[in-house]
Write a protein that holds these residues in place. Structure first.
Motif, PDB file in Angstrom:
ATOM      1  N   GLU A 106       0.828  -1.206   0.000  1.00 15.38           N
ATOM      2  CA  GLU A 106       0.000   0.000   0.000  1.00 15.38           C
ATOM      3  C   GLU A 106       0.867   1.261   0.000  1.00 15.38           C
ATOM      4  OE1 GLU A 106      -3.111   0.145  -0.588  1.00 15.38           O
ATOM      5  OE2 GLU A 106      -3.288  -2.029  -0.635  1.00 15.38           O
ATOM      6  N   ALA A 107       1.959   1.235   0.762  1.00 14.69           N
ATOM      7  CA  ALA A 107       2.880   2.377   0.762  1.00 14.69           C
ATOM      8  C   ALA A 107       3.518   2.544  -0.615  1.00 14.69           C
ATOM      9  CB  ALA A 107       3.950   2.183   1.828  1.00 14.69           C
ATOM     10  N   PHE A 108       3.856   1.431  -1.213  1.00 17.97           N
ATOM     11  CA  PHE A 108       4.426   1.460  -2.555  1.00 17.97           C
ATOM     12  C   PHE A 108       3.445   2.069  -3.546  1.00 17.97           C
ATOM     13  CE2 PHE A 108       4.212  -0.950  -6.561  1.00 17.97           C
ATOM     14  CZ  PHE A 108       5.368  -0.514  -7.175  1.00 17.97           C
ATOM     15  N   ARG A 109       2.175   1.673  -3.480  1.00 16.90           N
ATOM     16  CA  ARG A 109       1.165   2.210  -4.396  1.00 16.90           C
ATOM     17  C   ARG A 109       0.961   3.704  -4.184  1.00 16.90           C
ATOM     18  NH1 ARG A 109      -2.942  -2.865  -3.347  1.00 16.90           N
ATOM     19  NH2 ARG A 109      -2.037  -4.293  -4.900  1.00 16.90           N
ATOM     20  N   ALA A 110       1.034   4.137  -2.939  1.00 14.88           N
ATOM     21  CA  ALA A 110       0.877   5.565  -2.642  1.00 14.88           C
ATOM     22  C   ALA A 110       2.007   6.377  -3.268  1.00 14.88           C
ATOM     23  CB  ALA A 110       0.832   5.790  -1.136  1.00 14.88           C
ATOM     24  N   ARG A 149       2.049   9.316  -6.716  1.00 16.26           N
ATOM     25  CA  ARG A 149       2.538  10.680  -6.608  1.00 16.26           C
ATOM     26  C   ARG A 149       3.779  10.956  -7.451  1.00 16.26           C
ATOM     27  NH1 ARG A 149      -0.899  14.151  -5.326  1.00 16.26           N
ATOM     28  NH2 ARG A 149       0.890  15.529  -5.019  1.00 16.26           N
ATOM     29  N   LEU A 150       4.530   9.896  -7.813  1.00 18.64           N
ATOM     30  CA  LEU A 150       5.801  10.070  -8.507  1.00 18.64           C
ATOM     31  C   LEU A 150       5.822   9.257  -9.795  1.00 18.64           C
ATOM     32  CD1 LEU A 150       8.236   9.783  -5.458  1.00 18.64           C
ATOM     33  CD2 LEU A 150       7.530  11.878  -6.621  1.00 18.64           C
ATOM     34  N   ALA A 181      -0.606  -9.244 -11.603  1.00 21.19           N
ATOM     35  CA  ALA A 181      -2.045  -9.353 -11.856  1.00 21.19           C
ATOM     36  C   ALA A 181      -2.807  -8.137 -11.347  1.00 21.19           C
ATOM     37  CB  ALA A 181      -2.581 -10.624 -11.208  1.00 21.19           C
ATOM     38  N   ALA A 182      -2.325  -7.552 -10.253  1.00 23.48           N
ATOM     39  CA  ALA A 182      -2.989  -6.380  -9.670  1.00 23.48           C
ATOM     40  C   ALA A 182      -2.664  -5.092 -10.410  1.00 23.48           C
ATOM     41  CB  ALA A 182      -2.598  -6.241  -8.197  1.00 23.48           C
ATOM     42  N   GLY A 183      -1.733  -5.142 -11.358  1.00 21.18           N
ATOM     43  CA  GLY A 183      -1.367  -3.951 -12.113  1.00 21.18           C
ATOM     44  C   GLY A 183      -0.314  -3.096 -11.451  1.00 21.18           C
ATOM     45  N   ASP A 184       0.364  -3.630 -10.439  1.00 21.23           N
ATOM     46  CA  ASP A 184       1.382  -2.857  -9.736  1.00 21.23           C
ATOM     47  C   ASP A 184       2.702  -2.791 -10.496  1.00 21.23           C
ATOM     48  OD1 ASP A 184      -0.215  -2.282  -7.451  1.00 21.23           O
ATOM     49  OD2 ASP A 184       0.110  -4.318  -6.735  1.00 21.23           O
ATOM     50  N   LEU A 185       2.927  -3.742 -11.411  1.00 21.47           N
ATOM     51  CA  LEU A 185       4.126  -3.732 -12.237  1.00 21.47           C
ATOM     52  C   LEU A 185       3.771  -3.252 -13.633  1.00 21.47           C
ATOM     53  CD1 LEU A 185       4.915  -5.793  -9.881  1.00 21.47           C
ATOM     54  CD2 LEU A 185       6.604  -6.624 -11.498  1.00 21.47           C
TER      55      LEU A 185
END
Length: 222
Positions: free
Chosen positions: A4-8, A12-13, A58-62
């Motif tokens: 979650e911190a990574f997604r935040a 922003r960046l 799968a979640a789209g984080d990469l």
């Protein structure tokens, strides 16, 4: 990792996250003693880490999956003595990028549309290649014709790399490439192999310009 911190931070960046198919297919437990074909940097992690990485894809984080193609001769890989400390750190995998990625991610819930984004659309966007990465009017006709249901030929005799040593040799990989086109020109077919001649061009972009472009688009979204 606190996802979650990574997604935040990513919201922003202008942060781009990349991995490679060997981190999605292999785990440290798969590597036999002295089998330096698997040496890469960073090294392969355990199966639990691999499953978390697949879930992130799968979640789209990469954003991108790339081959990180790094071939080497058997001597450079120290295959004869299995010395991981001396062996060349890299995996030969360009030819298997599509099939290896699809084999790894389809079981995690990734569909063909998301696959096209992480292999084509997102890399083109990152590099600032505005005519690449999509099938649409006015875009370059860079296309691959492939059958996602049939097996790729991973035999060593079908390996088209100069150095044919690869952990993908003789592996079960789903998805067989039938033909490849660059700007509408056929450059490869399964029956005829790689065509002679070149039809591409070198496109140079200053990385600072690419970063600024990505940052400006991120600001527009925010």
């Amino acid at each position: 990792t606190n996802i979650e911190a990574f997604r935040a931070v990513k919201r922003r960046l202008p942060l781009t996250v990349e991995t490679c198919p060997h981190y999605l297919l292999f785990s440290a437990e798969d590597v036999a003693d002295g089998d330096t074909r698997y040496k890469c940097a960073p090294p392969l992690r355990d199966a639990t880490n691999k499953q978390k990485l697949l879930a992130a894809v799968a979640a789209g984080d990469l954003d991108i999956i790339s081959s990180d193609h790094s071939p080497a001769s058997p001597d450079m890989k120290e295959l004869g003595n299995g010395d991981f400390l001396k062996a060349w750190g890299g995996i030969s995998g360009l030819q298997y990028l599509l099939a290896a990625t699809w084999t790894a991610v389809k079981g995690a819930g990734v569909d063909l549309l998301q696959l096209s984004h992480i292999l084509s659309t997102n890399p083109a966007h990152l590099a600032g290649l505005e005519n690449k990465g999509l099938i649409a009017a006015g875009m370059d006709a860079d296309l691959v014709v492939w059958d996602p249901e049939t097996l790729a030929d991973t035999s060593q005799q079908h390996n088209r790399h100069r150095h044919k040593l690869s952990p993908y040799n003789d592996m079960y990989l789903q998805g067989n490439v039938l033909a490849t086109f660059v700007k509408g020109h056929k450059v490869f077919s399964e029956d005829e192999g790689v065509f002679d001649g070149h039809c591409g061009e070198v496109i140079r972009r200053k990385w600072l310009d690419v970063i600024r472009l990505k940052a400006n688009k991120q600001d527009d979204v925010l």
